[in-house]
Design a protein around this motif. Structure first.
Motif, PDB file in Angstrom:
ATOM      1  N   PRO A 139       0.821  -1.213   0.000  1.00 30.52           N
ATOM      2  CA  PRO A 139       0.000   0.000   0.000  1.00 30.52           C
ATOM      3  C   PRO A 139       0.854   1.262   0.000  1.00 30.52           C
ATOM      4  O   PRO A 139       1.997   1.252   0.463  1.00 30.52           O
ATOM      5  N   SER A 170      -0.143  -6.895   1.872  1.00 28.09           N
ATOM      6  CA  SER A 170      -1.532  -6.611   1.535  1.00 28.09           C
ATOM      7  C   SER A 170      -2.057  -5.420   2.330  1.00 28.09           C
ATOM      8  O   SER A 170      -1.394  -4.916   3.240  1.00 28.09           O
ATOM      9  N   GLU A 171      -3.255  -4.979   2.009  1.00 31.56           N
ATOM     10  CA  GLU A 171      -3.900  -3.903   2.756  1.00 31.56           C
ATOM     11  C   GLU A 171      -4.099  -4.286   4.212  1.00 31.56           C
ATOM     12  O   GLU A 171      -4.124  -3.431   5.093  1.00 31.56           O
ATOM     13  N   ARG A 172      -4.233  -5.576   4.489  1.00 29.23           N
ATOM     14  CA  ARG A 172      -4.409  -6.056   5.859  1.00 29.23           C
ATOM     15  C   ARG A 172      -3.069  -6.295   6.550  1.00 29.23           C
ATOM     16  O   ARG A 172      -3.014  -6.856   7.638  1.00 29.23           O
TER      17      ARG A 172
END
Length: 255
Positions: A139, A170-172
């Motif tokens: 990100p 990842s975004e998480r």
């Protein structure tokens, strides 16, 4: 006013002081802008690998204007920092006619997707490079996090003699990486370094002994990991046939 000699004396002194101040300013202005104080020497220092002499000469010729006193150091620094591989520049005057420029280059350690390069500080910069660099993707704003994570990952993988060639976040904030352009390893969010370390410890006595190729490993298990074997075919077990039990002969009962 005219019949007060003390006030007239004070006013005359004030005018004299202003005249002397203006004279001093004029002399200072002429001295500072005088061609008698040109910049005769410009020394460029630094461990330069990608910045070329031609680029430096272009900046010196077109951006460095003024005398020793009027040269704008801030503007000069910004002009050098526009060069693609330049990270940071310091500019100093040295009396009577020398300017010293110290250039620090970016040291590319990874690619940020396909749009930029990353240095060891996690800073993005635009430049061309033919070096085989790992690719990091994550990100916006996580460049520093990924550079630090990549450094930890590189250190953890050293006992295997293998390298992470592509790393995703990842975004998480779940991690995944590619090992030597061949193996995708899913790490997840929790304890990525510890999980990778367990994988490195187990690898020589487990995956390294497999006779068939594998392309995906999932480390998101508390006590182990899962492996995807594309060519794995389970052995079909044959049904167990029980031998037939002969029927007992019927015994006729007496009437």
């Amino acid at each position: 006013m005219w019949d007060k000699p003390q006030l007239l004396m004070w006013f005359a002194n004030l005018l004299t002081a202003l005249a002397l101040l203006l004279l001093f300013y004029a002399l200072l202005f002429l001295t500072v802008h005088s061609p008698l104080f040109p910049i005769k020497r410009i020394k460029v220092d630094g461990d330069l690998v990608h910045v070329t002499r031609e680029q430096l000469q272009y900046v010196i010729k077109h951006e460095l204007t003024g005398t020793f006193f009027t040269l704008d150091l801030d503007k000069t620094r910004q002009a050098f920092e526009k060069l693609p591989w330049v990270r940071q520049v310091t500019v100093r005057r040295h009396w009577p006619d020398r300017v010293e420029v110290r250039v620090e280059e970016h040291k590319a350690v990874a690619r940020w997707g396909s749009v930029a390069l990353l240095n060891s500080y996690g800073e993005r910069f635009d430049a061309a490079s033919n070096d085989q660099l790992p690719i990091l993707e994550g990100p916006e704003g996580t460049e520093k996090v990924m550079i630090d994570g990549f450094a930890e990952l590189h250190k953890t993988l050293q006992p295997l003699g293998k390298k992470a060639t592509h790393v995703w976040l990842s975004e998480r904030r779940a991690w995944r990486f590619e090992l030597d352009h061949q193996l995708i390893i899913e790490v997840g969010r929790d304890e990525p370094v510890a999980r990778t370390a367990r994988f490195v410890t187990a690898y020589p006595n487990s995956l390294a002994l497999l006779k068939q190729p594998f392309e995906y490993v999932d480390l998101r298990y508390p006590n182990g990991f899962a492996v995807r074997l594309p060519e794995y075919k389970p052995v079909e077990s044959k049904p167990v046939v029980k031998p037939a039990v002969p029927a007992k002969p019927a015994v006729a009962k007496p009437a």
